[in-house]
Scaffold this active site. Structure first.
Site, PDB file in Angstrom:
ATOM      1  CE  LYS A  22      -1.750   1.657   3.984  1.00  0.00           C
ATOM      2  NZ  LYS A  22      -1.408   3.084   4.163  1.00  0.00           N
ATOM      3  CG  ASN A  23       2.482   2.681   3.580  1.00  0.00           C
ATOM      4  OD1 ASN A  23       1.293   2.951   3.420  1.00  0.00           O
ATOM      5  ND2 ASN A  23       3.031   2.546   4.792  1.00  0.00           N
ATOM      6  NE  ARG A  92      -1.023  12.143   7.769  1.00  0.00           N
ATOM      7  CZ  ARG A  92      -1.050  13.377   8.245  1.00  0.00           C
ATOM      8  NH1 ARG A  92      -2.052  13.787   8.954  1.00  0.00           N
ATOM      9  NH2 ARG A  92      -0.043  14.185   8.047  1.00  0.00           N
ATOM     10  CB  CYS A 116      -4.816  10.692  12.011  1.00  0.00           C
ATOM     11  SG  CYS A 116      -3.228   9.908  12.100  1.00  0.00           S
ATOM     12  NE  ARG A 121       0.641  10.589  10.260  1.00  0.00           N
ATOM     13  CZ  ARG A 121       0.285   9.502   9.582  1.00  0.00           C
ATOM     14  NH1 ARG A 121      -0.829   8.892   9.870  1.00  0.00           N
ATOM     15  NH2 ARG A 121       1.038   9.037   8.622  1.00  0.00           N
ATOM     16  CG  ASP A 305       3.410   1.544   9.630  1.00  0.00           C
ATOM     17  OD1 ASP A 305       3.039   2.425  10.422  1.00  0.00           O
ATOM     18  OD2 ASP A 305       3.523   1.734   8.403  1.00  0.00           O
ATOM     19  CB  ILE A 327       7.894   7.032  14.310  1.00  0.00           C
ATOM     20  CG1 ILE A 327       9.101   6.104  14.152  1.00  0.00           C
ATOM     21  CG2 ILE A 327       7.596   7.776  13.004  1.00  0.00           C
ATOM     22  CD1 ILE A 327      10.388   6.763  13.755  1.00  0.00           C
ATOM     23  NE  ARG A 397      -7.002   4.583   5.850  1.00  0.00           N
ATOM     24  CZ  ARG A 397      -6.274   5.495   6.466  1.00  0.00           C
ATOM     25  NH1 ARG A 397      -6.599   5.886   7.668  1.00  0.00           N
ATOM     26  NH2 ARG A 397      -5.227   6.033   5.879  1.00  0.00           N
TER      27      ARG A 397
HETATM   28  C1  UD1 Z   1       4.615   6.875   6.285  1.00  0.00           C
HETATM   29  C2  UD1 Z   1       3.727   5.664   6.182  1.00  0.00           C
HETATM   30  C3  UD1 Z   1       3.249   5.219   7.555  1.00  0.00           C
HETATM   31  C4  UD1 Z   1       4.427   5.031   8.506  1.00  0.00           C
HETATM   32  C5  UD1 Z   1       5.322   6.261   8.505  1.00  0.00           C
HETATM   33  C6  UD1 Z   1       6.603   6.071   9.314  1.00  0.00           C
HETATM   34  C7  UD1 Z   1       2.690   5.964   4.011  1.00  0.00           C
HETATM   35  C8  UD1 Z   1       1.457   6.274   3.253  1.00  0.00           C
HETATM   36  N1  UD1 Z   1       2.583   5.994   5.343  1.00  0.00           N
HETATM   37  O1  UD1 Z   1       3.808   7.946   6.814  1.00  0.00           O
HETATM   38  O2  UD1 Z   1       2.540   3.983   7.421  1.00  0.00           O
HETATM   39  O3  UD1 Z   1       3.948   4.802   9.819  1.00  0.00           O
HETATM   40  O4  UD1 Z   1       5.714   6.593   7.152  1.00  0.00           O
HETATM   41  O5  UD1 Z   1       7.308   4.975   8.855  1.00  0.00           O
HETATM   42  O6  UD1 Z   1       3.728   5.663   3.462  1.00  0.00           O
HETATM   43  N2  UD1 Z   1       6.622  14.729  10.496  1.00  0.00           N
HETATM   44  C9  UD1 Z   1       6.698  16.073  10.774  1.00  0.00           C
HETATM   45  N3  UD1 Z   1       6.589  16.956   9.738  1.00  0.00           N
HETATM   46  C10 UD1 Z   1       6.419  16.553   8.447  1.00  0.00           C
HETATM   47  C11 UD1 Z   1       6.329  15.162   8.162  1.00  0.00           C
HETATM   48  C12 UD1 Z   1       6.435  14.272   9.216  1.00  0.00           C
HETATM   49  O7  UD1 Z   1       6.871  16.474  11.927  1.00  0.00           O
HETATM   50  O8  UD1 Z   1       6.330  17.393   7.546  1.00  0.00           O
HETATM   51  C13 UD1 Z   1       6.694  13.741  11.612  1.00  0.00           C
HETATM   52  C14 UD1 Z   1       5.365  12.943  11.733  1.00  0.00           C
HETATM   53  O9  UD1 Z   1       4.413  13.662  12.494  1.00  0.00           O
HETATM   54  C15 UD1 Z   1       5.840  11.690  12.399  1.00  0.00           C
HETATM   55  C16 UD1 Z   1       7.249  11.479  11.798  1.00  0.00           C
HETATM   56  O10 UD1 Z   1       7.652  12.750  11.303  1.00  0.00           O
HETATM   57  O11 UD1 Z   1       5.938  11.870  13.784  1.00  0.00           O
HETATM   58  C17 UD1 Z   1       7.291  10.461  10.669  1.00  0.00           C
HETATM   59  O12 UD1 Z   1       6.416  10.848   9.645  1.00  0.00           O
HETATM   60  P1  UD1 Z   1       6.629  10.443   8.107  1.00  0.00           P
HETATM   61  O13 UD1 Z   1       7.889   9.662   7.959  1.00  0.00           O
HETATM   62  O14 UD1 Z   1       6.441  11.644   7.267  1.00  0.00           O
HETATM   63  O15 UD1 Z   1       5.403   9.451   7.883  1.00  0.00           O
HETATM   64  P2  UD1 Z   1       4.329   9.454   6.721  1.00  0.00           P
HETATM   65  O16 UD1 Z   1       5.008   9.681   5.411  1.00  0.00           O
HETATM   66  O17 UD1 Z   1       3.182  10.314   7.105  1.00  0.00           O
END
Ligand code: UD1
Length: 418
Positions: A22-23, A92, A116, A121, A305, A327, A397
């Site tokens: 999915k990701n 998202r 969420c 996030r 995850d 995380i 999902r």
């Molecule tokens: C992706 C995965 C999700 C997984 C996560 C971490 C997808 C669709 N989802 O989510 O399943 O749990 O990686 O491996 O691929 N952060 C900020 N600012 C930002 C972006 C992120 O502070 O602009 C923080 C987030 O709040 C979180 C951490 O960084 O605490 C990791 O987020 P990120 O690696 O961006 O995860 P996603 O891409 O949302």
């Protein structure tokens, strides 16, 4: 709304085929926005989040359909530049449309995703990075508007290796003619898969899977042709379901390479794991595992995850095990549900202390997000008696035909209208 009814405490056995990731599929589908050409993507799982991506792409002017076993994306007319709240709030990852649309149309308007159940996030890392390449940003009625008249290739360093930000910037850089260097990138396997998809479009990408990615963008991209990698999180979830309930389960069409941290932890807990080139076999006596502490980290560390399903497995450990979440700030919602099943978990800050119990007992429980739902499936499969899991739409999902697959392994599970 559907519920899962599970009669647990039965060993699992047999084979299950792992679906496409999915990701990995979500950003690759978004990458279709980078070209007018007809894109063909294989091994895309049939999931709610994929349906949401289709709705988003259709809204933006693409046409998505399933043809000859592959997902096909065409562009019959003009592209739109806005991802509205109704679509972003459903998923998202819709924010992944920002990078390709900014590069292609020089303007994009995306509703801010909001938090969420697992955390706030924010998307500040994405926005900061777009700005470093010359984009301008402003907020309007809950949307972020990015304009890119002065957008050009460059060099930037992420303050944290965000998966989504790395993907968004790779897609944006793919359509900027010249060399962009991204530093402190996420190293998840889904990033490497996106790099492979971009290469199929004619983009030169080096270093994906490491901290520094160099992209030589082109002003026009070819059609995207790609087969998505196996879902490592789905794989890990079935591994933990087998380890917790006991039995011998073989996962096919799976890739053991990105699961090193989980495999090591499972082996330390006393579960046997045998890896083939594209298969993994898990064997467990179904007794109580040895306690093993885990601490989540960006790849190649223990994946956030799989933290929730791991906690379900440790709930019956012979001793005390800690689970540290590094995380997301609020990813222990499953713990309260495990308590309802007789588990003993104490949470302090970002650390959960699990005192293993002899047995889990079936109970009515509720999923709060995708992976919390997966954790409840693992726990209910190992628990004595009947569990009813509510809010199964979270599980849908991220897990393709989950009850069918678990039933094929011998779990007594039914989907019942609630
Ligand atoms: C992706 C995965 C999700 C997984 C996560 C971490 C997808 C669709 N989802 O989510 O399943 O749990 O990686 O491996 O691929 N952060 C900020 N600012 C930002 C972006 C992120 O502070 O602009 C923080 C987030 O709040 C979180 C951490 O960084 O605490 C990791 O987020 P990120 O690696 O961006 O995860 P996603 O891409 O949302």
């Amino acid at each position: 709304m559907d519920n899962f009814v599970i009669h647990g405490g039965k060993k699992l056995g047999g084979e299950v085929r792992i679906s496409g990731s999915k990701n990995a599929a979500l950003p690759i589908l978004a990458a279709a926005l980078l070209t007018r050409e007809r894109c063909v993507i294989r091994n895309v799982p049939d999931l709610r989040d994929i349906k949401s991506t289709f709705d988003l792409l259709n809204h933006l002017g693409k046409k998505c359909f399933f043809e000859a076993g592959a997902f096909t994306v065409t562009e019959p007319g003009r592209l739109k530049h806005d991802a509205p709240y109704e679509l972003v709030r459903r998923m998202r990852a819709s924010v992944l449309a920002a990078g390709p649309l900014l590069a292609r149309l020089k303007k994009v308007r995306v509703s801010m995703p909001g938090g969420c159940s697992i955390g706030v996030r924010p998307i500040d890392i994405h926005i900061e990075a777009f700005k470093k390449l010359g984009a301008e940003s402003c907020y309007e009625k809950g949307d972020i508007v990015l304009t890119g008249a002065k957008l050009k290739p460059g060099r930037l360093r992420f303050r944290f290796p965000s998966v989504g930000a790395t993907e968004n910037l790779m897609m944006c850089a793919a359509l900027l003619e010249g060399r962009t260097t991204l530093e402190n990138c996420a190293r998840e396997p889904e990033i490497e898969d996106l790099a492979a998809a971009l290469r199929s479009m004619g983009v030169e990408v080096e270093g994906a899977g490491g901290p520094r990615i160099v992209i030589r963008g082109q002003s026009k991209l070819r059609a995207l042709r790609h087969t998505v990698i196996p879902d490592r999180i789905e794989t890990g979830t079935y591994m933990l379901a087998a380890a917790a309930a006991g039995g011998r389960v073989k996962l096919t069409a799976a890739d053991p390479k990105p699961l090193g941290a989980l495999i090591k932890a499972l082996e330390r807990s006393g579960t046997k794991v045998t890896c083939g080139r594209d298969s993994i076999t898990v064997e467990s006596a179904g007794g109580r595992p040895r306690p093993v502490n885990v601490s989540t980290a960006p790849h190649p560390g223990f994946p956030t995850d799989l933290q929730a399903p791991w906690m379900s497995y440790m709930a019956r450990c012979r001793g005390n095990a800690s689970v540290q979440e590094n995380i997301f700030e609020n990813r222990f919602m499953h713990a309260a549900e495990l308590l309802r099943m007789g588990a003993s978990v104490y949470i302090s800050g970002n650390k959960a202390y699990v005192h293993g119990v002899e047995e889990l007992n079936g109970a009515p429980i509720m999923a709060s997000d995708i992976r919390a739902g997966a954790a409840l499936l693992v726990a209910a499969g190992a628990a004595k008696g009947r569990s009813v899991i509510r809010r199964t739409y979270h599980v849908d999902r991220g897990y393709e035909r989950v009850e069918e697959k678990l039933r094929a392994l011998g779990m007594k599970i039914e989907r019942v209208k609630g």
